[in-house]
Design a protein around this motif. Sequence first.
Motif, PDB file in Angstrom:
ATOM      1  N   PHE A 276       0.694 -44.762  -7.925  1.00  0.00           N
ATOM      2  CA  PHE A 276       0.765 -45.020  -6.484  1.00  0.00           C
ATOM      3  C   PHE A 276       0.405 -43.793  -5.647  1.00  0.00           C
ATOM      4  N   PHE A 277       0.951 -42.624  -5.988  1.00  0.00           N
ATOM      5  CA  PHE A 277       0.736 -41.426  -5.164  1.00  0.00           C
ATOM      6  C   PHE A 277      -0.646 -40.799  -5.384  1.00  0.00           C
ATOM      7  N   TRP A 278      -1.361 -41.290  -6.373  1.00  0.00           N
ATOM      8  CA  TRP A 278      -2.719 -40.794  -6.622  1.00  0.00           C
ATOM      9  C   TRP A 278      -3.754 -41.669  -5.920  1.00  0.00           C
ATOM     10  N   ASN A 279      -3.614 -42.980  -6.107  1.00  0.00           N
ATOM     11  CA  ASN A 279      -4.577 -43.907  -5.507  1.00  0.00           C
ATOM     12  C   ASN A 279      -3.888 -45.271  -5.374  1.00  0.00           C
ATOM     13  N   ARG A 280      -3.583 -45.666  -4.145  1.00  0.00           N
ATOM     14  CA  ARG A 280      -2.817 -46.899  -3.944  1.00  0.00           C
ATOM     15  C   ARG A 280      -3.585 -48.134  -4.413  1.00  0.00           C
ATOM     16  N   THR A 281      -4.881 -48.171  -4.175  1.00  0.00           N
ATOM     17  CA  THR A 281      -5.676 -49.329  -4.609  1.00  0.00           C
ATOM     18  C   THR A 281      -5.651 -49.464  -6.124  1.00  0.00           C
ATOM     19  N   LEU A 282      -5.781 -48.325  -6.817  1.00  0.00           N
ATOM     20  CA  LEU A 282      -5.690 -48.328  -8.270  1.00  0.00           C
ATOM     21  C   LEU A 282      -4.313 -48.799  -8.715  1.00  0.00           C
ATOM     22  N   ALA A 283      -3.263 -48.333  -8.030  1.00  0.00           N
ATOM     23  CA  ALA A 283      -1.897 -48.729  -8.373  1.00  0.00           C
ATOM     24  C   ALA A 283      -1.718 -50.240  -8.262  1.00  0.00           C
TER      25      ALA A 283
END
Length: 301
Positions: A68-75
């Motif tokens: 989540f804290f790296w890339n929300r779309t990826l999360a």
Amino acid sequence: MLPIAMVGGAVFYKWIGYLTFLSPYLIFTMLFITYCKLKITDFKPNKFEMTLLLAQILLAAMAYGVTFFWNRTLAEGVFICFFIPTATAAPVITSMLGGSISKVATYSLMCNAVVAVAGPLIFAAIGEHSEITFFESFKLILSQVFPLIIMPLALALILRYCLPKIHSKIVGMQQLSFYLWAVSLFIVVGSCMSFAIQNWTPDATWTIILLALGALIACLIQFKLGRIIGGKFGDRVSGGQGLGQKNTVLAVWLALAYLNPMASLAPASYVAWQNIINSWQLMRHQNRMEALKMKSGKETI
């Protein structure tokens, strides 16, 4: 046949829209033929199904928290690859691989029910579209999933007790499910290819690559962990298919309804990964069966 079906779907994706209406009918027929092998007493939820369900929920939560804290779309994309329920066609592939149809069918019913109830609440919390109410979402998920699970099962059980002669003939037609699945795979891969191309933009290339890789990792983890859990209960095939083979059509719909639309490319990629694994497993299983037949033939001679 399966790799040919996947390549064919990718090549002819522009025209696949004319065939997409066939998908639910193909799935219904595949499940009906497969469910004819079951009795109502075969549906017995136990520790096997509960362990798989717990693993599915924990994996989804961990995947979302880690990314989540790296890339929300990826999360969001990776989360839905873990959280989404078992594919309606999973019992068919499990049967082809020599696993327990009843275990996967029971788990499919359980996890679809959990997602139908918990899904709207979870997506309302993490999603980006809150205008859809809980009851609307609950009704839509049920309408997308349960007719393809309950109706073929009910029809198969009715035939078993009311028309046993017809039922026994259908039981002997199990190989037909494989060919129906190949046609279904052709349509699904073509649809996902079309979907990915329509949503591609140069600026989103890196995100698309991450979503595809995230889906691959999620797929490998679930098939592997499912087989490990299944091994504890004496059925590695059922564990792998129950946890690894996902209802990606429903996943894409949920991502578009609740999340960043770009996140839907993760379950769209998952289609390719899970079917590559299924194709490899089926070819391996076929080679193993042929080797056993040759060995038994030599021993008889």
